[in-house]
Structures are given as structure tokens and as C-alpha cells.
Design a protein around this motif. Structure first.
Motif, PDB file in Angstrom:
ATOM      1  N   ASP A  37      17.265 -52.423  26.966  1.00 33.07           N
ATOM      2  CA  ASP A  37      17.379 -50.886  27.370  1.00 33.07           C
ATOM      3  C   ASP A  37      16.008 -50.833  28.165  1.00 33.07           C
ATOM      4  OD1 ASP A  37      18.733 -47.991  26.763  1.00 33.07           O
ATOM      5  OD2 ASP A  37      16.468 -47.921  27.141  1.00 33.07           O
ATOM      6  N   PRO A  38      15.878 -49.926  29.406  1.00 31.56           N
ATOM      7  CA  PRO A  38      14.507 -49.778  30.048  1.00 31.56           C
ATOM      8  C   PRO A  38      13.651 -49.295  29.139  1.00 31.56           C
ATOM      9  CG  PRO A  38      16.495 -49.132  31.360  1.00 31.56           C
ATOM     10  CD  PRO A  38      17.130 -49.559  30.207  1.00 31.56           C
ATOM     11  N   ARG A  39      14.244 -48.104  28.306  1.00 32.90           N
ATOM     12  CA  ARG A  39      13.108 -47.659  27.448  1.00 32.90           C
ATOM     13  C   ARG A  39      12.452 -48.803  26.631  1.00 32.90           C
ATOM     14  NH1 ARG A  39      17.185 -43.261  25.104  1.00 32.90           N
ATOM     15  NH2 ARG A  39      18.224 -45.042  25.213  1.00 32.90           N
ATOM     16  N   VAL A  40      13.222 -49.680  26.108  1.00 34.78           N
ATOM     17  CA  VAL A  40      12.747 -50.612  25.150  1.00 34.78           C
ATOM     18  C   VAL A  40      11.835 -51.628  25.774  1.00 34.78           C
ATOM     19  CG1 VAL A  40      13.357 -52.725  23.636  1.00 34.78           C
ATOM     20  CG2 VAL A  40      14.924 -50.694  23.695  1.00 34.78           C
ATOM     21  N   ARG A  41      12.170 -51.945  27.084  1.00 35.03           N
ATOM     22  CA  ARG A  41      11.131 -52.784  27.964  1.00 35.03           C
ATOM     23  C   ARG A  41       9.779 -51.906  28.129  1.00 35.03           C
ATOM     24  NH1 ARG A  41      15.028 -53.661  32.949  1.00 35.03           N
ATOM     25  NH2 ARG A  41      16.758 -52.958  31.852  1.00 35.03           N
ATOM     26  N   LEU A  42       9.893 -50.932  28.482  1.00 33.17           N
ATOM     27  CA  LEU A  42       8.741 -50.005  28.842  1.00 33.17           C
ATOM     28  C   LEU A  42       8.077 -49.950  27.783  1.00 33.17           C
ATOM     29  CD1 LEU A  42       7.470 -48.029  31.229  1.00 33.17           C
ATOM     30  CD2 LEU A  42       8.436 -46.160  30.075  1.00 33.17           C
ATOM     31  N   PHE A  43       8.592 -49.512  26.470  1.00 32.20           N
ATOM     32  CA  PHE A  43       7.802 -49.447  25.282  1.00 32.20           C
ATOM     33  C   PHE A  43       7.305 -50.822  24.728  1.00 32.20           C
ATOM     34  CE2 PHE A  43       7.881 -48.994  20.704  1.00 32.20           C
ATOM     35  CZ  PHE A  43       6.669 -47.802  20.531  1.00 32.20           C
ATOM     36  N   ALA A 155      13.058 -44.269  32.156  1.00 37.50           N
ATOM     37  CA  ALA A 155      12.670 -44.650  30.990  1.00 37.50           C
ATOM     38  C   ALA A 155      11.363 -43.684  30.598  1.00 37.50           C
ATOM     39  CB  ALA A 155      12.232 -45.786  30.822  1.00 37.50           C
ATOM     40  N   LEU A 156      10.582 -43.281  31.609  1.00 36.24           N
ATOM     41  CA  LEU A 156       9.464 -42.596  31.275  1.00 36.24           C
ATOM     42  C   LEU A 156      10.179 -41.068  31.003  1.00 36.24           C
ATOM     43  CD1 LEU A 156       7.281 -43.615  34.590  1.00 36.24           C
ATOM     44  CD2 LEU A 156       6.727 -43.872  32.201  1.00 36.24           C
ATOM     45  N   ARG A 157      11.191 -40.622  31.647  1.00 38.57           N
ATOM     46  CA  ARG A 157      11.745 -39.421  31.367  1.00 38.57           C
ATOM     47  C   ARG A 157      12.141 -39.164  29.920  1.00 38.57           C
ATOM     48  NH1 ARG A 157      11.055 -34.968  30.610  1.00 38.57           N
ATOM     49  NH2 ARG A 157      12.701 -33.497  30.289  1.00 38.57           N
ATOM     50  N   ALA A 158      12.859 -40.378  29.543  1.00 38.57           N
ATOM     51  CA  ALA A 158      13.512 -40.637  28.113  1.00 38.57           C
ATOM     52  C   ALA A 158      12.070 -40.402  27.018  1.00 38.57           C
ATOM     53  CB  ALA A 158      13.969 -41.788  28.081  1.00 38.57           C
ATOM     54  N   LEU A 159      10.900 -41.210  27.639  1.00 35.34           N
ATOM     55  CA  LEU A 159       9.829 -41.074  26.683  1.00 35.34           C
ATOM     56  C   LEU A 159       8.911 -39.683  26.555  1.00 35.34           C
ATOM     57  CD1 LEU A 159       8.609 -44.703  27.090  1.00 35.34           C
ATOM     58  CD2 LEU A 159       9.978 -43.874  25.101  1.00 35.34           C
ATOM     59  N   ARG A 160       9.528 -38.772  27.192  1.00 41.08           N
ATOM     60  CA  ARG A 160       9.033 -37.337  27.128  1.00 41.08           C
ATOM     61  C   ARG A 160       7.614 -37.160  28.218  1.00 41.08           C
ATOM     62  NH1 ARG A 160      13.309 -35.145  25.374  1.00 41.08           N
ATOM     63  NH2 ARG A 160      13.975 -35.938  23.183  1.00 41.08           N
ATOM     64  N   LEU A 161       7.748 -38.032  29.078  1.00 35.42           N
ATOM     65  CA  LEU A 161       6.501 -37.604  30.286  1.00 35.42           C
ATOM     66  C   LEU A 161       7.049 -36.574  31.144  1.00 35.42           C
ATOM     67  CD1 LEU A 161       4.213 -39.679  30.937  1.00 35.42           C
ATOM     68  CD2 LEU A 161       5.303 -39.985  33.047  1.00 35.42           C
ATOM     69  N   ARG A 245      21.823 -45.631  26.361  1.00 35.02           N
ATOM     70  CA  ARG A 245      22.138 -45.784  25.125  1.00 35.02           C
ATOM     71  C   ARG A 245      21.876 -46.939  24.739  1.00 35.02           C
ATOM     72  NH1 ARG A 245      27.050 -43.509  27.192  1.00 35.02           N
ATOM     73  NH2 ARG A 245      27.384 -41.476  26.286  1.00 35.02           N
ATOM     74  N   LEU A 246      21.139 -47.084  23.430  1.00 38.78           N
ATOM     75  CA  LEU A 246      20.612 -48.012  22.643  1.00 38.78           C
ATOM     76  C   LEU A 246      21.553 -48.725  21.730  1.00 38.78           C
ATOM     77  CD1 LEU A 246      17.041 -46.793  21.206  1.00 38.78           C
ATOM     78  CD2 LEU A 246      17.539 -48.356  23.177  1.00 38.78           C
ATOM     79  N   THR A 247      21.588 -50.031  22.110  1.00 40.20           N
ATOM     80  CA  THR A 247      22.694 -51.110  21.212  1.00 40.20           C
ATOM     81  C   THR A 247      21.673 -51.723  20.354  1.00 40.20           C
ATOM     82  OG1 THR A 247      22.150 -52.992  22.776  1.00 40.20           O
ATOM     83  CG2 THR A 247      24.077 -51.298  23.286  1.00 40.20           C
ATOM     84  N   MET A 248      22.642 -52.631  19.381  1.00 41.68           N
ATOM     85  CA  MET A 248      22.005 -53.341  18.298  1.00 41.68           C
ATOM     86  C   MET A 248      21.007 -54.295  18.926  1.00 41.68           C
ATOM     87  SD  MET A 248      21.530 -53.884  15.214  1.00 41.68           S
ATOM     88  CE  MET A 248      22.998 -52.542  14.443  1.00 41.68           C
TER      89      MET A 248
END
Lengths: 269, 268
Positions: A37-43, A155-161, A245-248
Motif C-alpha cells: 500500500d502506498p501509505r506503508v511504502r511512504l511511512f 498517501a500524504l493525504r491519508a497521513l493527514r497532511l 485499503r490495507l491487507t495482511m
């Protein structure tokens, strides 16, 4: 005809555009980072950059650099791409900054060059600095290469930027290409109507005039874009869709990133 | 029935340069109107005024009985209702395509109008299919051709199914196939309740896209009539810079006549 500094810079931006397109191809391939997931990549990659920055031991930084290489290979990023786009550039820039440390850091002398003494501690400091920057920039480049720009923004948006900051980033990315294209067309048009070599003063005037025209064009364009946004209901607060959506697999990836980062920080104290 | 748009003695200036000078007109709901005029005649300014992106410095502009003023547009409820009903396609598609992907572009308007997420997704997909651009869904705007950009720009307003469509030179710079696609689309709305106001200087398309033509000249309405009436008035078209005197010879005799440029037909 010989190209001036401004023209050469503009052409450089145009090449960057081509590279950006190449990046999208890499981002669409199947690979380790691309599967997350792009959020996981970014974080996760941000976490590894943080670990690199906090580590004080050469071995730990070298291990993180090796990890970056492994991630690159598993994500189908060519080492040659990294070498030309990242490592050589970083070496040139950081090398300039690190070079004086070889001489000015006090410690055990290993060589004497006239009035200058190279110390063992100086060499270690310079090497650590260069390796640290190489590793951090490699992780950041991997994020950019393996993630579509739109996903980075989401992803930045999802991380509340803040939405406003993301909208500005998105529009800057969008219109910088358009303005660079306009600038290179202006240079081409000028070249097609210029015979012989211009004097340096004339070249400077020409460059200043081109910059002025480009600035007025960009102001006019930004006004028009704002009107186009208003016309479609923009009232100062951008509404966006975020449907990740985050998967396992993503949770596993996140856990591995966290573990790697934590171990590196603990061992590199 | 009162007109949908009613403009009375409207003036508008860009700094000191007048763009509209005492312009008056009325447009009924469901009408298909073509605004024709040479460059700088005020077509684009008029469309912006009708879309409440700028406001008259003198005179009045009414939409469905409400004055279109900055004060009225400051009210969120009125602004959302207005933007839902009226949409403008800009002449330069690059101005209108500011989102990272085609999907985001088409989703922009319904999202700003605060439609539910499921409705946004369904409408965007349907509109992409309708415009034949579903395959461009994830493409960034800088990787689109001129024709594709125009289609995306059209899709980005059609997605909210507006009552009034304001089109600024919709077929300019398009290849013949893309032009006919846009014209077919406008023709499909004939007889519906949709009001379509198209600014163009391509006289050859007005019969296809409009039931009434308004000729703009130096910021005011110089003439109004059916496409057949306007196109037959060569003196008017010459004066409004929409045609030019074309000189050529037949045998040894040189003669001149008004000349309309057209990709699809060449009228003598």
C-alpha cells in the motif's frame, strides 16, 4: 548554436519530464515495494531514512544501504538507474561538503600532503557522511520510482497532511511541466529566428525578457486555473477521494519496516 | 416563461480595456445558442460572466430570476446550486486539467459539490465510458494528446449533468474526427431541456450546434437570428471579421466574394 545557462537549465527540466515518465513505468511494474500500500511504502521508507539519519555507526549505515539495494532489486529498479541518477550526483555534492573533514578533523594522521594532514577520524567522518546521504537518498528515490505521483499524494493525504498543501504539490507538479514545455518552445522559436552568435549582453537581455514573459504567462495561467476550479464548485476547501485499503501483506510490510528501523536505531546508537 | 439568462446593458472592462459595452440579451431554457465573433469580440468574457466567474461593472445579469453578483455567489447554498446547474468548458484544456489523473479530473466537480462517494465513483465511470476515455483513467494530463485533453475537459463538466453548458471554442485545434465527436454530442442535446451556449468563430459548425446565432462585435450584440439568416448576411459577416473578401480569377476576369473557411466544406 551554443546554449546559454537558462536554456540549458530548461532543457534539463525537459529531460526530468522524460525521467518522470520513466518513473511511472517502474511504478507500474510488479515488485516488492509496488505490491505494498502506498501509505506503508511512504511511512516505511521515511522510517528507514530516519534510522539512517540517527545511526552513528558505519556498519549500521552500511547495512541499511545494503537493505536499500536489496529492496531496489526486489522492486525491479535497475542498479544502473540508481548509480547514475542518485549515487554519482550525491557523491559529487556531498563529497564537496565532506572533503574538508578529511583534513580538519583531529585524530591519528594517516598521510601528509604538504601543510595538510589526513586523519583516520577525518576519513571515517567523511565516509560516514557520504554513506549516510547515499543511503537516505536511495530510500527516497525508491519511493519516488516505485510509486505513482498520484499515489504519493494520496498517501500524504491519508497521513493527514493538510489538503491545501497536497493540492499545491499536485498543481505544482502538473504545471511545472507545462511551463517548462512553454519555455523550451520559446527558446526553440527564438533560435529559429536568430542568425549567428549574440553578444553576451544581448543574450542576458534575451534571457531576462524570456523569464519575464514566462512569469506573466504563469500568473495568467494560475488565474485561469483558479477560475476553472471555481467554475466546478471549488469553494476553498478541496474534497478528495481516498480509497486505499490495507491487507495482511501490508501489515507484514509495515511490521518489517518498523523492525528494521528500530533495530538500526538501537544498534547504531 | 422568464428567460434563463437575462443581461441588460452589461459592461465589463479588463483594467482600462473594455470587453463588453452595453450588451443586452436573453436566452431561454433549452435553447442552443452560438456566439460568433472575431477574436477580441467579447465571446469568452461573456461566457465567464454567464458562469459568474466575473461580474458586470455596469448593468445586470440574471440567472433564473436571481441576480448573478459577487454577493449572491458568496452564499454557499446559492453557489452550490448554481455550479450544479451551470458548467463551463474553457478554451484552453490545460487550464481545466489541473488534477494528477484523468479520473481525479472527472471526479473533481462532483467531489466539490459534496456528492456521496459511491455516486461519484459511479458517475465518473459512466462519464469516462460515454466520452470513450475509460482507457485514459489513470493517465496524467501531460501525457494526453490535444484531442484527448479536450474530451477529458468535456467529461469533467458533463459528469455533473449540468442544465446549462457553456462551451468556449469546443472544436478549436481539434482534428476532424474529434471535431465531429464534439458536434455529435451537442446535437444529441437538441430537443432536451439542456441549454447549450457555444462560443466559436468557426461559422461552418453553427448550423449543427445552434438554433440561434448571436453575432458579437466590439463587446456588443451586432445581430441575432437563425443560422441560415446570419450566414446569408455577408455584409454583416464581413463587418464582424468573420469572413474575408476572397479574390480570384475566372478566365481573365478577377472578382471577389465573401469566403468562409471550413474543414468540412468550402463555400463559394
Amino acid at each position: 548554436m551554443k546554449r546559454g545557462f537558462l536554456e540549458a537549465t530548461t532543457m534539463g527540466f525537459a529531460r526530468a519530464l522524460t525521467r518522470a515518465m520513466l518513473s511511472e513505468q517502474i511504478a507500474r511494474q510488479r515488485g516488492l515495494l509496488q505490491s505494498l500500500d502506498p501509505r506503508v511504502r511512504l511511512f516505511g521508507l521515511f522510517l528507514l531514512v530516519l534510522a539512517v539519519t540517527l545511526s552513528r555507526k558505519m556498519t549500521v549505515v552500511a547495512a541499511l544501504f545494503a537493505l536499500a539495494l536489496a529492496i531496489a532489486l526486489l522492486s525491479r529498479v535497475r542498479i544502473a538507474t540508481l548509480a547514475t541518477r542518485v549515487w554519482l550526483v550525491v557523491l559529487a555534492f556531498t563529497g564537496v561538503i565532506a572533503f574538508p573533514a578529511i583534513f580538519v578533523t583531529p585524530g591519528h594522521p594517516v598521510a601528509v600532503l604538504g601543510p595538510l594532514t589526513i586523519t583516520e577520524q577525518g576519513l571515517r567522518t567523511a565516509a560516514l557522511l557520504i554513506l549516510r546521504v547515499e543511503a537516505a537518498v536511495t530510500f527516497t528515490t525508491l519511493l519516488v520510482l516505485c510509486t505513482q505521483w498520484t499515489h504519493v499524494l494520496k498517501a500524504l493525504r491519508a497521513l493527514r497532511l493538510p489538503k491545501e498543501a497536497i493540492t499545491m504539490l499536485a498543481m505544482t507538479h502538473r504545471y511545472v511541466f507545462l511551463l517548462v514545455e512553454t519555455a523550451s518552445q520559446m527558446f526553440e522559436s527564438r533560435r529559429s529566428r536568430t542568425v549567428g552568435l549574440l553578444k553576451p549582453a544581448e543574450q542576458r537581455h534575451m534571457a531576462a525578457r524570456t523569464a519575464g514573459v514566462l512569469l506573466s504567462k504563469s500568473v495568467s495561467l494560475s488565474n485561469e486555473v483558479y477560475l476553472a476550479m471555481q467554475s466546478r464548485g471549488f469553494r476553498g476547501d478541496v474534497q478528495v477521494l481516498s480509497d486505499f485499503r490495507l491487507t495482511m501483506w501490508d501489515y507484514c510490510g509495515l511490521l518489517l519496516f518498523l523492525l528494521a528501523g528500530a533495530i538500526a536505531v538501537w544498534m547504531g546508537r | 416563461m422568464p428567460p434563463l439568462f437575462e443581461l441588460r446593458d452589461v459592461c465589463f472592462n479588463y483594467d482600462d480595456i473594455p470587453a463588453l459595452r452595453g450588451l443586452s440579451l436573453a436566452i431561454a431554457q433549452g435553447e442552443r445558442v452560438a456566439l460568433v465573433g472575431a477574436n477580441g469580440s467579447g465571446k469568452s468574457t461573456l461566457l465567464r460572466l454567464l458562469d459568474a466567474l466575473c461580474f458586470a461593472s455596469q448593468g445586470s445579469v440574471n440567472f433564473d430570476g436571481h441576480p448573478l453578483t459577487a454577493e449572491y455567489l458568496a452564499d454557499d447554498q446559492f453557489a452550490f446550486a448554481f455550479r450544479r446547474r451551470v458548467a463551463l468548458v474553457f478554451q484552453n484544456p490545460d487550464v481545466q486539467l489541473f488534477n494528477p489523473t484523468v479520473f481525479d479530473e472527472v471526479a473533481f466537480a462532483p467531489l466539490q459539490l459534496q456528492w456521496p462517494k459511491e455516486q461519484v465513483l459511479a458517475r465518473v465511470s459512466a462519464t469516462l465510458e460515454l466520452m470513450g476515455i475509460a482507457h485514459l483513467r489513470d493517465r496524467p494530463p501531460y501525457r494526453l494528446s490535444g484531442g484527448e485533453k479536450k474530451r477529458v475537459a468535456l467529461a469533467s463538466v458533463l459528469v455533473i449533468d449540468p442544465d446549462v453548458l457553456l462551451l468556449d471554442e469546443p472544436t478549436a485545434t481539434l482534428d476532424p474526427r474529434s471535431q465531429s465527436h464534439v458536434i455529435d454530442l451537442i446535437q444529441e442535446w437538441k430537443g432536451s431541456s439542456k441549454t447549450v451556449i457555444t462560443a466559436t468563430h468557426q461559422l461552418e459548425i453553427v448550423e449543427d450546434i445552434a438554433d440561434r446565432v448571436l453575432v458579437l462585435e466590439a463587446g456588443t450584440v451586432a445581430a441575432s437570428g437563425t443560422p441560415a439568416e446570419i450566414l446569408a448576411n455577408h455584409d454583416l459577416l464581413l463587418r464582424a471579421n468573420l469572413v474575408h473578401a476572397h479574390r480570384h480569377s475566372h478566365g481573365g476576369v478577377v472578382h471577389s466574394h465573401p469566403h468562409i473557411h471550413s474543414h468540412s466544406k468550402h463555400e463559394h
